[in-house]
Design a protein around this motif. Sequence first.
Motif, mmCIF file in Angstrom:
data_model
loop_
_atom_site.group_PDB
_atom_site.id
_atom_site.type_symbol
_atom_site.label_atom_id
_atom_site.label_comp_id
_atom_site.label_asym_id
_atom_site.label_seq_id
_atom_site.Cartn_x
_atom_site.Cartn_y
_atom_site.Cartn_z
ATOM 1 N N PHE A 1 35.351 41.776 37.425
ATOM 2 C CA PHE A 1 36.310 42.805 37.815
ATOM 3 C C PHE A 1 37.437 42.913 36.793
ATOM 4 O O PHE A 1 37.828 44.019 36.382
ATOM 5 N N LYS A 2 37.967 41.792 36.355
ATOM 6 C CA LYS A 2 39.050 41.811 35.367
ATOM 7 C C LYS A 2 38.576 42.401 34.055
ATOM 8 O O LYS A 2 39.308 43.162 33.402
ATOM 9 N N GLU A 3 37.360 42.068 33.670
ATOM 10 C CA GLU A 3 36.835 42.611 32.416
ATOM 11 C C GLU A 3 36.653 44.125 32.513
ATOM 12 O O GLU A 3 36.876 44.864 31.541
ATOM 13 N N ALA A 4 36.247 44.607 33.725
ATOM 14 C CA ALA A 4 36.082 46.051 33.914
ATOM 15 C C ALA A 4 37.420 46.774 33.812
ATOM 16 O O ALA A 4 37.528 47.857 33.212
ATOM 17 N N VAL A 5 38.462 46.164 34.423
ATOM 18 C CA VAL A 5 39.802 46.759 34.336
ATOM 19 C C VAL A 5 40.274 46.811 32.894
ATOM 20 O O VAL A 5 40.819 47.822 32.424
ATOM 21 N N PHE B 1 26.947 25.897 48.259
ATOM 22 C CA PHE B 1 28.376 26.184 48.321
ATOM 23 C C PHE B 1 29.010 26.202 46.940
ATOM 24 O O PHE B 1 29.911 27.017 46.660
ATOM 25 N N LYS B 2 28.529 25.332 46.049
ATOM 26 C CA LYS B 2 29.050 25.373 44.684
ATOM 27 C C LYS B 2 28.639 26.664 43.994
ATOM 28 O O LYS B 2 29.425 27.278 43.270
ATOM 29 N N ARG B 3 27.390 27.075 44.232
ATOM 30 C CA ARG B 3 26.927 28.328 43.643
ATOM 31 C C ARG B 3 27.693 29.514 44.222
ATOM 32 O O ARG B 3 27.977 30.497 43.518
ATOM 33 N N ASN C 1 32.817 34.306 39.226
ATOM 34 C CA ASN C 1 32.182 35.210 38.272
ATOM 35 C C ASN C 1 32.468 36.675 38.611
ATOM 36 O O ASN C 1 32.672 37.501 37.712
ATOM 37 N N GLY C 2 32.481 37.015 39.935
ATOM 38 C CA GLY C 2 32.801 38.387 40.348
ATOM 39 C C GLY C 2 34.210 38.781 39.949
ATOM 40 O O GLY C 2 34.448 39.909 39.486
#
Length: 236
Positions: free
Chosen positions: A198-202, A184-186, A193-194
């Motif tokens: 996504f923010k980095e892609a934008v 659950f932590k992973r 991380n997803g």
Amino acid sequence: TAGMGFKVKNVQQTTEKIAALTASYKGMVTHHRITSAPGNTHDVKVSDDSVMRVSAFYTTGEMIVKIPAEKLEAYLDSVSHLGIYINHSNMDIDDKSLDYLSSQLKLKNRSEMVSNQKKGKIVIKDPSAVLNLKDDLVDEQIDNRKIDDAVKYSVVSLSYYQSNAIVKEMIANDDPSDYSISFFKRLGLAFENGWYVFKEAVLLLVNVWAFVLAGIIVWWAIRAYKRKPDIKSNVA
């Protein structure tokens, strides 16, 4: 001399009782040793960082005592009552009469020679020979005392052991593989991380907006150019 091997309930307590019993018989302890050796060991995992280690320890004891010779049999009988059962028991008698007589005669001869040398009846020119003679005289006196001591005191060798004792202890878990993160932590970290990706892609698209816009214009122009011949052919 005598010896005995036996099983006891508790090695430490038996050692203390033997020491007290030896003193009551006007004897002395000349050697004493207790040894504990681990046998089977099993680790039970309590948590990710803690383990309960269960070990079986085999404990033995050994003592060498000197007891007045006339009290030897009574002493061995008293010691035998300290054990659950006897594994082995032995007693040996060594006659020291001839050894004592030999030592006495040698001591007498050397004493007479030293006495005559002092009186001048015997002249020994070599000083080292005189010194060696006196040393031999001392050695014979020591041997006589050793024989007297061996006759007065009996040496008893005792060895004893107890049933395996179970010892439990909490220790740190030294297996690195047990320190992995739970599912659950992973899973939560995967969502985080997803979202970060996504923010980095934008942000990347925003940074290259001019290239994207130029690409769209070029694509539109090529597509428009390809459609022109089709329109002319239809009119004809």
